[in-house]
Write an enzyme that holds these catalytic residues in place. Structure first.
Site, PDB file in Angstrom:
ATOM      1  N   CYS A   2       0.863  -1.176   0.000  1.00 34.45           N
ATOM      2  CA  CYS A   2       0.000   0.000   0.000  1.00 34.45           C
ATOM      3  C   CYS A   2       0.901   1.228   0.000  1.00 34.45           C
ATOM      4  O   CYS A   2       2.110   1.116  -0.132  1.00 34.45           O
ATOM      5  CB  CYS A   2      -0.871  -0.018   1.247  1.00 34.45           C
ATOM      6  SG  CYS A   2      -1.660  -1.601   1.527  1.00 34.45           S
ATOM      7  N   ARG A  27       0.469   2.004  -6.430  1.00 42.16           N
ATOM      8  CA  ARG A  27       0.818   0.878  -5.556  1.00 42.16           C
ATOM      9  C   ARG A  27      -0.419   0.179  -4.982  1.00 42.16           C
ATOM     10  O   ARG A  27      -0.329  -0.928  -4.483  1.00 42.16           O
ATOM     11  CB  ARG A  27       1.652   1.369  -4.368  1.00 42.16           C
ATOM     12  CG  ARG A  27       3.035   1.810  -4.732  1.00 42.16           C
ATOM     13  CD  ARG A  27       3.750   2.210  -3.479  1.00 42.16           C
ATOM     14  NE  ARG A  27       3.876   1.094  -2.569  1.00 42.16           N
ATOM     15  CZ  ARG A  27       4.953   0.354  -2.430  1.00 42.16           C
ATOM     16  NH1 ARG A  27       6.009   0.621  -3.142  1.00 42.16           N
ATOM     17  NH2 ARG A  27       4.989  -0.637  -1.577  1.00 42.16           N
ATOM     18  N   TRP A  74      -3.946  -1.529  -0.867  1.00 39.08           N
ATOM     19  CA  TRP A  74      -4.048  -2.710  -1.752  1.00 39.08           C
ATOM     20  C   TRP A  74      -4.353  -3.845  -0.792  1.00 39.08           C
ATOM     21  O   TRP A  74      -3.486  -4.295  -0.044  1.00 39.08           O
ATOM     22  CB  TRP A  74      -2.724  -2.914  -2.465  1.00 39.08           C
ATOM     23  CG  TRP A  74      -2.621  -4.174  -3.249  1.00 39.08           C
ATOM     24  CD1 TRP A  74      -2.078  -5.354  -2.845  1.00 39.08           C
ATOM     25  CD2 TRP A  74      -3.027  -4.393  -4.606  1.00 39.08           C
ATOM     26  NE1 TRP A  74      -2.134  -6.276  -3.851  1.00 39.08           N
ATOM     27  CE2 TRP A  74      -2.712  -5.716  -4.941  1.00 39.08           C
ATOM     28  CE3 TRP A  74      -3.648  -3.580  -5.577  1.00 39.08           C
ATOM     29  CZ2 TRP A  74      -2.983  -6.255  -6.193  1.00 39.08           C
ATOM     30  CZ3 TRP A  74      -3.900  -4.130  -6.816  1.00 39.08           C
ATOM     31  CH2 TRP A  74      -3.564  -5.438  -7.111  1.00 39.08           C
ATOM     32  N   ASN A 100       1.700  -0.461   6.235  1.00 43.29           N
ATOM     33  CA  ASN A 100       1.999  -1.291   5.062  1.00 43.29           C
ATOM     34  C   ASN A 100       2.622  -2.562   5.568  1.00 43.29           C
ATOM     35  O   ASN A 100       3.419  -2.530   6.512  1.00 43.29           O
ATOM     36  CB  ASN A 100       3.047  -0.619   4.169  1.00 43.29           C
ATOM     37  CG  ASN A 100       2.450   0.454   3.303  1.00 43.29           C
ATOM     38  OD1 ASN A 100       1.262   0.727   3.375  1.00 43.29           O
ATOM     39  ND2 ASN A 100       3.292   1.055   2.484  1.00 43.29           N
ATOM     40  N   GLY A 101       2.338  -3.678   4.907  1.00 39.55           N
ATOM     41  CA  GLY A 101       2.962  -4.949   5.298  1.00 39.55           C
ATOM     42  C   GLY A 101       1.917  -5.906   5.828  1.00 39.55           C
ATOM     43  O   GLY A 101       0.710  -5.723   5.616  1.00 39.55           O
ATOM     44  N   GLU A 481       7.239 -20.061 -20.322  1.00 40.58           N
ATOM     45  CA  GLU A 481       7.087 -18.720 -19.751  1.00 40.58           C
ATOM     46  C   GLU A 481       8.160 -17.778 -20.310  1.00 40.58           C
ATOM     47  O   GLU A 481       7.868 -16.634 -20.651  1.00 40.58           O
ATOM     48  CB  GLU A 481       7.132 -18.799 -18.214  1.00 40.58           C
ATOM     49  CG  GLU A 481       7.092 -17.468 -17.485  1.00 40.58           C
ATOM     50  CD  GLU A 481       5.900 -16.582 -17.822  1.00 40.58           C
ATOM     51  OE1 GLU A 481       4.954 -17.037 -18.477  1.00 40.58           O
ATOM     52  OE2 GLU A 481       5.951 -15.394 -17.458  1.00 40.58           O
ATOM     53  N   LYS A 485       7.452 -14.353 -22.476  1.00 37.10           N
ATOM     54  CA  LYS A 485       7.981 -13.041 -22.055  1.00 37.10           C
ATOM     55  C   LYS A 485       8.696 -12.368 -23.221  1.00 37.10           C
ATOM     56  O   LYS A 485       8.542 -11.179 -23.463  1.00 37.10           O
ATOM     57  CB  LYS A 485       8.957 -13.266 -20.911  1.00 37.10           C
ATOM     58  CG  LYS A 485       8.879 -12.653 -19.594  1.00 37.10           C
ATOM     59  CD  LYS A 485       7.687 -12.361 -18.808  1.00 37.10           C
ATOM     60  CE  LYS A 485       6.322 -12.494 -19.321  1.00 37.10           C
ATOM     61  NZ  LYS A 485       5.329 -12.943 -18.409  1.00 37.10           N
ATOM     62  N   GLU A 488       6.133 -11.188 -25.874  1.00 39.99           N
ATOM     63  CA  GLU A 488       5.312 -10.079 -25.397  1.00 39.99           C
ATOM     64  C   GLU A 488       5.996  -8.726 -25.466  1.00 39.99           C
ATOM     65  O   GLU A 488       5.406  -7.766 -25.911  1.00 39.99           O
ATOM     66  CB  GLU A 488       4.986 -10.297 -23.899  1.00 39.99           C
ATOM     67  CG  GLU A 488       3.754 -11.048 -23.600  1.00 39.99           C
ATOM     68  CD  GLU A 488       3.495 -11.073 -22.099  1.00 39.99           C
ATOM     69  OE1 GLU A 488       4.359 -11.563 -21.344  1.00 39.99           O
ATOM     70  OE2 GLU A 488       2.431 -10.603 -21.680  1.00 39.99           O
ATOM     71  N   HIS A 504      10.795 -34.669 -33.481  1.00 42.11           N
ATOM     72  CA  HIS A 504       9.544 -35.052 -34.147  1.00 42.11           C
ATOM     73  C   HIS A 504       9.047 -33.948 -35.073  1.00 42.11           C
ATOM     74  O   HIS A 504       7.894 -33.950 -35.481  1.00 42.11           O
ATOM     75  CB  HIS A 504       8.480 -35.414 -33.098  1.00 42.11           C
ATOM     76  CG  HIS A 504       8.907 -36.573 -32.251  1.00 42.11           C
ATOM     77  ND1 HIS A 504       8.909 -37.864 -32.712  1.00 42.11           N
ATOM     78  CD2 HIS A 504       9.427 -36.623 -31.001  1.00 42.11           C
ATOM     79  CE1 HIS A 504       9.376 -38.671 -31.769  1.00 42.11           C
ATOM     80  NE2 HIS A 504       9.705 -37.929 -30.711  1.00 42.11           N
ATOM     81  N   LYS A 603      -3.393  -5.194 -19.362  1.00 40.55           N
ATOM     82  CA  LYS A 603      -3.018  -5.869 -18.105  1.00 40.55           C
ATOM     83  C   LYS A 603      -4.101  -6.852 -17.677  1.00 40.55           C
ATOM     84  O   LYS A 603      -3.810  -7.908 -17.150  1.00 40.55           O
ATOM     85  CB  LYS A 603      -2.767  -4.824 -17.008  1.00 40.55           C
ATOM     86  CG  LYS A 603      -2.231  -5.414 -15.712  1.00 40.55           C
ATOM     87  CD  LYS A 603      -0.830  -5.969 -15.878  1.00 40.55           C
ATOM     88  CE  LYS A 603      -0.352  -6.762 -14.694  1.00 40.55           C
ATOM     89  NZ  LYS A 603       0.779  -7.648 -15.012  1.00 40.55           N
TER      90      LYS A 603
HETATM   91  O1  M6R Z   1      -4.801 -11.695 -14.610  1.00 42.68           O
HETATM   92  P1  M6R Z   1      -4.529 -13.056 -15.128  1.00 42.68           P
HETATM   93  O2  M6R Z   1      -3.444 -13.757 -14.389  1.00 42.68           O
HETATM   94  O3  M6R Z   1      -5.754 -13.915 -15.229  1.00 42.68           O
HETATM   95  O4  M6R Z   1      -4.013 -12.841 -16.616  1.00 42.68           O
HETATM   96  C1  M6R Z   1      -3.718 -13.921 -17.438  1.00 42.68           C
HETATM   97  C2  M6R Z   1      -2.951 -13.471 -18.647  1.00 42.68           C
HETATM   98  O5  M6R Z   1      -3.691 -12.543 -19.377  1.00 42.68           O
HETATM   99  C3  M6R Z   1      -1.597 -12.864 -18.278  1.00 42.68           C
HETATM  100  O6  M6R Z   1      -0.827 -13.738 -17.535  1.00 42.68           O
HETATM  101  C4  M6R Z   1      -0.819 -12.477 -19.552  1.00 42.68           C
HETATM  102  O7  M6R Z   1      -0.435 -13.624 -20.239  1.00 42.68           O
HETATM  103  C5  M6R Z   1       0.367 -11.592 -19.198  1.00 42.68           C
HETATM  104  N1  M6R Z   1       0.468 -10.537 -20.140  1.00 42.68           N
HETATM  105  C6  M6R Z   1       1.637 -12.335 -19.168  1.00 42.68           C
HETATM  106  O8  M6R Z   1       2.763 -11.553 -19.014  1.00 42.68           O
END
Ligand code: M6R
Length: 608
Positions: A2, A27, A74, A100-101, A481, A485, A488, A504, A603
């Site tokens: 927070c 935050r 938060w 906070n914490g 993953e 990354k 993206e 294969h 997001k």
């Molecule tokens: O909020 P969520 O974890 O449900 O979101 C899932 C995906 O949209 C999210 O992980 C997305 O793949 C990110 N951009 C990954 O970096």
């Protein structure tokens, strides 16, 4: 995660507090509030929702006074609501606190105080603090704060004001940031520098358990024994934008560096050596766990990748069959789910449309649903039967990093919790795993110290159009993953493959100079992985490997290798993902991409 701001001086506090809070809203933004002392009385205004709601209330009912504390929240303990918002006060309304914490032992403290007649209004851990200070107050506020803090376990940064000593602002921190700003006849506290940067650039950076006592006449910083500490003033030279990012160039980089802390926070009070795993918001019983015939883990994107790790570890430790699926696929494929199946949904935001649809469908089929989410009060947290919160704090960068590692920790916790309840592991083995997990924050810290090699590699590869990520077992899940990354944020095409699958088909794509990132942290699969690396090497690939310290035979096979600190291979994903995040970040920066807001992405994906 927070935000805190506090002021004592000669100017009106309200506008200074609100202005500071606007700088901290990134935050946490589910509620906000201020407490101000005026003419010996404590005035508190707080409300659920964005800071704008608080501003409106203060416009209608302004609060006067030249000393106060403010907070933007938060939620961790308790839903976002007016009553759970900070500042919290003691029952008599004479002491007010922002925090906070996480106070780990708040339940025990609350029980003790309840027995002594104290009544609690909120569901928060924070409310314990003003009540505890009240309990210890015998005419000396600083003394009471010191005593209260000595009883608190966990992490905290707190600001305290009281009508008993209306000319004093007291603050202290432990494992949660707090700075003290020094102005001309006035002082500020803040959880982050941006909150006070418009007021002063001279700050004290507080260390753990340093108590700050501020009056309009001066400031003293004390030890727990009330001995004066001499500290140097730090002059901030960053601009506001850099300060919000904690001095990092991007939120993503800041969040990558927060990982040791959030790993620790997510384990806090849940993984304790010698004690059963404690999951306070999970009410599933031992019998219900024993009755589970199958688990489905369902999620999207990065959260799905955490689910793939979940499948490996739950099957290995708790011996329950697990299927993992992408939410947008699962919801339309008529899966066989019923009261004997458990559905675990993972979602950082808790609002992803497909994941939410799966949760609702599972409940309609009488499956129990556990939600793993980062947002208290989010849709999945409200609708699931059980919730396991990842305490990553707000993640601002669109590319998920710190939320992912906390989702991994959640998967390990669930797997161990089931193993403990089903007795599929000896107690000594469970203890061994718990201790190994508790070492992860330090191991992650070590990985973060070793960025040079990643930067070097990224400067040789950022202009490439394609990359491959290979791994076996848990390494394959991390490869997925890492590859996501890279796509993206750098817009480089990449593919993740289970290394044994290469021959294969995809090996046809390997030619001289193809970049291959090979993960080789799984010791039981190490030799097999080395053979797969040889297959791509002989076709001309340029291989950058990740291996655990001690496995240096790999050097003969690859072009370069980055060693990770030794951990049990089961937990290697938590640290092996870090260099992959840093690599994507570094490549994206060199390509001048918009790291925190990659093109075409949002997001939170609340539409199908
Ligand atoms: O909020 P969520 O974890 O449900 O979101 C899932 C995906 O949209 C999210 O992980 C997305 O793949 C990110 N951009 C990954 O970096």
């Amino acid at each position: 995660m927070c935000g805190i701001v506090g002021y004592i001086g000669k100017r009106q506090a309200s506008s200074i507090l609100v202005e500071g809070l606007t700088k901290l809203e990134y935050r946490g933004y589910d509620s906000a509030g201020v407490a101000i002392i005026h003419n010996g009385c404590l005035d508190v205004t707080k409300c659920k929702g964005r800071l704008a709601n608080l501003e409106k209330r203060l416009e209608i009912n302004p609060i006067e006074g030249t000393m106060g504390i403010g907070h933007t929240r938060w939620a961790t303990h308790g839903e976002p609501s007016d009553v759970n918002s900070h500042p919290h006060t003691n029952q008599k309304g004479t002491i007010s606190v922002v925090h906070n914490g996480i106070i780990e032992n708040y339940i025990q403290l609350r029980e003790k105080l309840t027995k002594k007649g104290y009544k609690f209004l909120s569901e928060t851990d924070t409310e314990i603090i003003p009540q505890l200070i009240d309990y210890y107050y015998k005419g000396d506020l600083v003394e009471a704060v010191i005593k209260a803090v000595s009883k608190m376990e966990g992490s905290y940064a707190i600001g305290v004001i009281s009508t008993y000593e209306p000319d004093k602002l007291v603050a202290v921190r432990k494992d949660s940031p707090m700075v003290v700003g020094v102005g001309d006849g006035e002082y500020f506290i803040a959880s982050d520098i941006p909150a006070i940067l418009n007021q002063t650039r001279d700050v004290y950076l507080l260390d753990d358990k340093e108590f700050v006592v501020m009056t309009t006449d001066g400031i003293s910083i004390l030890t727990e024994e009330k001995e004066e500490i001499q500290k140097e003033i730090y002059h901030v030279t960053w601009n506001t934008d850099a300060a919000e990012k904690g001095g990092y160039e991007h939120f993503m980089l800041k969040e990558i560096h927060e990982q040791p802390k959030v790993i620790k926070d997510t384990m806090l009070s849940r993984i304790i050596p010698g004690k059963p795993i404690n999951l306070d918001k999970i009410s599933i019983t031992k019998e219900q766990i024993k009755d589970i015939e199958k688990i489905f883990i369902v999620a999207c994107g990065t959260a799905y990748h955490a689910g793939v790790i979940g499948k490996y570890v739950i099957e290995k430790l708790a011996r329950i069959p697990v299927e993992v699926d992408i939410a947008s696929e699962f919801r339309y494929r008529k899966p066989i789910i019923n009261e004997k199946t458990l559905v675990i949904v993972i979602s950082q935001s808790g609002e992803t449309a497909d994941t939410l649809a799966v949760l609702r469908d599972a409940k309609a089929h009488k499956s129990r649903v556990i939600a793993v989410t980062n947002v208290v009060g989010s849709s999945v947290s409200r609708e699931a039967d059980d919730v396991l919160y990842t305490w990553a704090g707000p993640e601002i960068a669109v590319a998920s990093t710190k939320a992912y590692v906390t989702q991994l920790i959640a998967m390990y916790i669930i797997a161990l919790f089931f193993a403990e309840n089903k007795q599929t592991l000896y107690q000594e083995k469970i203890e061994y795993y718990k201790n190994a997990m508790l070492e992860l924050p330090n191991k992650a810290e070590e990985v973060l110290k070793n960025k040079e090699q990643i930067q070097k590699f990224s400067s040789k590869t950022y202009m490439y159009k394609d990359m491959f990520y290979l791994g076996r077992g848990l390494d394959y899940a991390v490869a997925m993953e890492g590859s996501l990354k890279l796509k993206e944020i750098s817009y480089i095409h990449s593919e993740a493959y289970a290394a044994g699958e290469l021959k294969h088909g995809p090996i046809a794509l390997i030619e001289k100079g193809t970049i291959v990132i090979a993960l080789a942290t799984q010791e039981d699969l190490f030799e097999k992985m080395v053979s797969n690396i040889k297959e791509v090497k002989t076709r001309g690939a340029n291989v950058f490997a990740l291996a655990l310290e001690g496995n240096d035979t790999i050097e003969k096979t690859v072009d370069s290798v980055l060693y990770l600190p030794k951990v049990d291979p089961l937990f290697a994903p938590v640290i092996s993902v870090i260099p992959l995040q840093l690599l994507s970040y570094s490549i994206a920066v060199q390509k001048a991409c918009d790291v925190d807001k990659p093109r075409n992405l949002a997001k939170s994906v609340t539409v199908e």
